[in-house]
Design an enzyme around this catalytic site. Structure first.
Site, PDB file in Angstrom:
ATOM      1  N   ASP A   1       0.809  -1.215   0.000  1.00  0.00           N
ATOM      2  CA  ASP A   1       0.000   0.000   0.000  1.00  0.00           C
ATOM      3  C   ASP A   1       0.844   1.267   0.000  1.00  0.00           C
ATOM      4  O   ASP A   1       2.066   1.218   0.177  1.00  0.00           O
ATOM      5  CB  ASP A   1      -0.947  -0.008   1.214  1.00  0.00           C
ATOM      6  CG  ASP A   1      -0.251  -0.410   2.518  1.00  0.00           C
ATOM      7  OD1 ASP A   1       0.995  -0.455   2.536  1.00  0.00           O
ATOM      8  OD2 ASP A   1      -0.943  -0.664   3.503  1.00  0.00           O
TER       9      ASP A   1
ATOM     10  N   ASN B   1      -7.467  -2.737  14.305  1.00  0.00           N
ATOM     11  CA  ASN B   1      -8.843  -3.078  13.902  1.00  0.00           C
ATOM     12  C   ASN B   1      -8.892  -4.290  12.969  1.00  0.00           C
ATOM     13  O   ASN B   1      -9.918  -4.585  12.373  1.00  0.00           O
ATOM     14  CB  ASN B   1      -9.522  -1.870  13.231  1.00  0.00           C
ATOM     15  CG  ASN B   1      -8.793  -1.420  11.973  1.00  0.00           C
ATOM     16  OD1 ASN B   1      -7.800  -2.016  11.573  1.00  0.00           O
ATOM     17  ND2 ASN B   1      -9.282  -0.364  11.346  1.00  0.00           N
TER      18      ASN B   1
ATOM     19  N   HIS C   1      -7.045  -4.670  10.198  1.00  0.00           N
ATOM     20  CA  HIS C   1      -6.784  -4.418   8.772  1.00  0.00           C
ATOM     21  C   HIS C   1      -5.468  -5.059   8.335  1.00  0.00           C
ATOM     22  O   HIS C   1      -4.547  -5.245   9.122  1.00  0.00           O
ATOM     23  CB  HIS C   1      -6.852  -2.926   8.413  1.00  0.00           C
ATOM     24  CG  HIS C   1      -5.705  -2.075   8.821  1.00  0.00           C
ATOM     25  ND1 HIS C   1      -5.865  -0.824   9.399  1.00  0.00           N
ATOM     26  CD2 HIS C   1      -4.363  -2.234   8.706  1.00  0.00           C
ATOM     27  CE1 HIS C   1      -4.684  -0.288   9.615  1.00  0.00           C
ATOM     28  NE2 HIS C   1      -3.757  -1.121   9.211  1.00  0.00           N
TER      29      HIS C   1
ATOM     30  N   GLU D   1      -9.424  -2.009   5.072  1.00  0.00           N
ATOM     31  CA  GLU D   1     -10.065  -1.625   6.327  1.00  0.00           C
ATOM     32  C   GLU D   1     -11.356  -2.432   6.539  1.00  0.00           C
ATOM     33  O   GLU D   1     -11.926  -2.962   5.569  1.00  0.00           O
ATOM     34  CB  GLU D   1     -10.413  -0.129   6.279  1.00  0.00           C
ATOM     35  CG  GLU D   1      -9.193   0.793   6.251  1.00  0.00           C
ATOM     36  CD  GLU D   1      -8.625   1.077   7.636  1.00  0.00           C
ATOM     37  OE1 GLU D   1      -8.539   0.140   8.463  1.00  0.00           O
ATOM     38  OE2 GLU D   1      -8.242   2.231   7.872  1.00  0.00           O
TER      39      GLU D   1
HETATM   40  C1  GLP Z   1      -0.366   0.338   8.583  1.00  0.00           C
HETATM   41  C2  GLP Z   1      -0.060  -0.501   7.334  1.00  0.00           C
HETATM   42  C3  GLP Z   1      -0.205  -1.974   7.598  1.00  0.00           C
HETATM   43  C4  GLP Z   1       0.429  -2.329   8.925  1.00  0.00           C
HETATM   44  C5  GLP Z   1      -0.317  -1.649  10.034  1.00  0.00           C
HETATM   45  C6  GLP Z   1       0.277  -1.904  11.402  1.00  0.00           C
HETATM   46  O1  GLP Z   1      -1.555   0.980   8.593  1.00  0.00           O
HETATM   47  N1  GLP Z   1      -0.829  -0.138   6.205  1.00  0.00           N
HETATM   48  O2  GLP Z   1       0.370  -2.703   6.524  1.00  0.00           O
HETATM   49  O3  GLP Z   1       0.394  -3.709   9.127  1.00  0.00           O
HETATM   50  O4  GLP Z   1      -0.412  -0.273   9.820  1.00  0.00           O
HETATM   51  O5  GLP Z   1       1.352  -1.064  11.641  1.00  0.00           O
HETATM   52  P1  GLP Z   1       2.378  -1.257  12.807  1.00  0.00           P
HETATM   53  O6  GLP Z   1       3.204  -2.429  12.440  1.00  0.00           O
HETATM   54  O7  GLP Z   1       3.169   0.018  12.844  1.00  0.00           O
HETATM   55  O8  GLP Z   1       1.588  -1.473  14.042  1.00  0.00           O
END
Ligand code: GLP
Length: 244
Positions: free
Chosen positions: A67, A136, A138, A143
């Site tokens: 993404d 959440n 995702h 989402e």
């Molecule tokens: C972001 C990314 C995800 C990631 C998530 C968790 O929003 N788009 O790919 O897995 O957040 O992030 P973190 O590893 O910093 O908790």
């Protein structure tokens, strides 16, 4: 699914890197799906170390990132282009032409999304997909919603995600409100999926994703259907699981 729980973040990072190393060593031209976020940072450090010690060669690997935020230039310090460069891509020998990250351009999103899906399918799909998880549930920026979206798409980020990710920006207002994300199809079609999570804030998301009903309200729950899912957790993220 195989759930691996480690005492520390360092141990889980080392294990995840080892899984990737083995896959690249088995298939030199691996199509590797990559994730951003704080969770895989330690894994990337280990991969860079493998490369520096001549234990890993990325010269035939193709990468596909999940993404990108809309509205941040690739040189913005919080863009996922920048993150990937910082943590892995500028530090190993992946060929520039083999690096794929969706462009976060909202106006051109239809063309960008179509081209991204085409690129993934022309490459033969993802061999190994690495995933983090949002609080959440995702994955990428898929989402919670009423349906699982199969293709790469433009998404309005939820308030929860904007709030969570505001820690990386100087204030909440600066967090992009939209993103472009790979859809569920290439993730679920990947030969192998590695799902990583650490820390207490992820315990509930892990519980509902792995032991709750499969529902688009918890996008990661679809991973229960994957035949080769490797879950890599620290003990805090695993704390609410009953099946281990
Ligand atoms: C972001 C990314 C995800 C990631 C998530 C968790 O929003 N788009 O790919 O897995 O957040 O992030 P973190 O590893 O910093 O908790």
């Amino acid at each position: 699914m195989k759930i691996n729980v480690f005492d520390t973040y360092e141990q889980m990072s080392a294990y995840a890197a080892q899984v990737i190393k083995e896959e690249i060593n088995k298939k030199k031209n691996l199509n590797l799906g990559l994730a951003t976020g704080s969770t895989p940072e330690g894994m990337y450090e280990n991969l860079v170390e493998f490369f520096e010690n001549d234990e890993l060669d990325f010269s035939s690997v193709t990468t596909f990132n999940l993404d990108e935020y809309c509205g941040l230039t690739p040189s913005h310090s919080q863009s996922y282009h920048y993150f990937m460069d910082e943590h892995l891509l500028s530090k190993v020998n992946v060929k520039k032409e083999n690096i794929n990250i969706p462009e976060g351009d909202e106006e051109k999103h239809e063309d960008i999304c179509k081209a991204y899906d085409k690129k993934i399918s022309q490459a033969g799909g993802i061999d190994l997909q690495v995933l983090g998880i949002g609080v959440n549930g995702h994955i990428g920026f898929n989402e919670p919603g009423d349906i699982f979206v199969a293709d790469t798409h433009l998404i309005d980020l939820t308030d929860t995600t904007i709030e969570q990710n505001s820690r990386f920006f100087s204030n909440g207002e600066e967090v992009p409100k939209k993103a472009i994300t790979m859809g569920i199809r290439p993730i679920i079609n990947a030969n192998k999926v590695v799902l990583m999570a650490n820390g207490p804030s992820k315990a509930h998301a892990i519980k509902i994703s792995l032991e709750g009903p499969i529902t688009p309200q918890v996008p990661a729950s679809i991973l229960q259907l994957h035949e080769d899912l490797i879950v890599i957790l620290d003990k805090e993220a695993a704390a609410e699981l009953e099946s281990i």
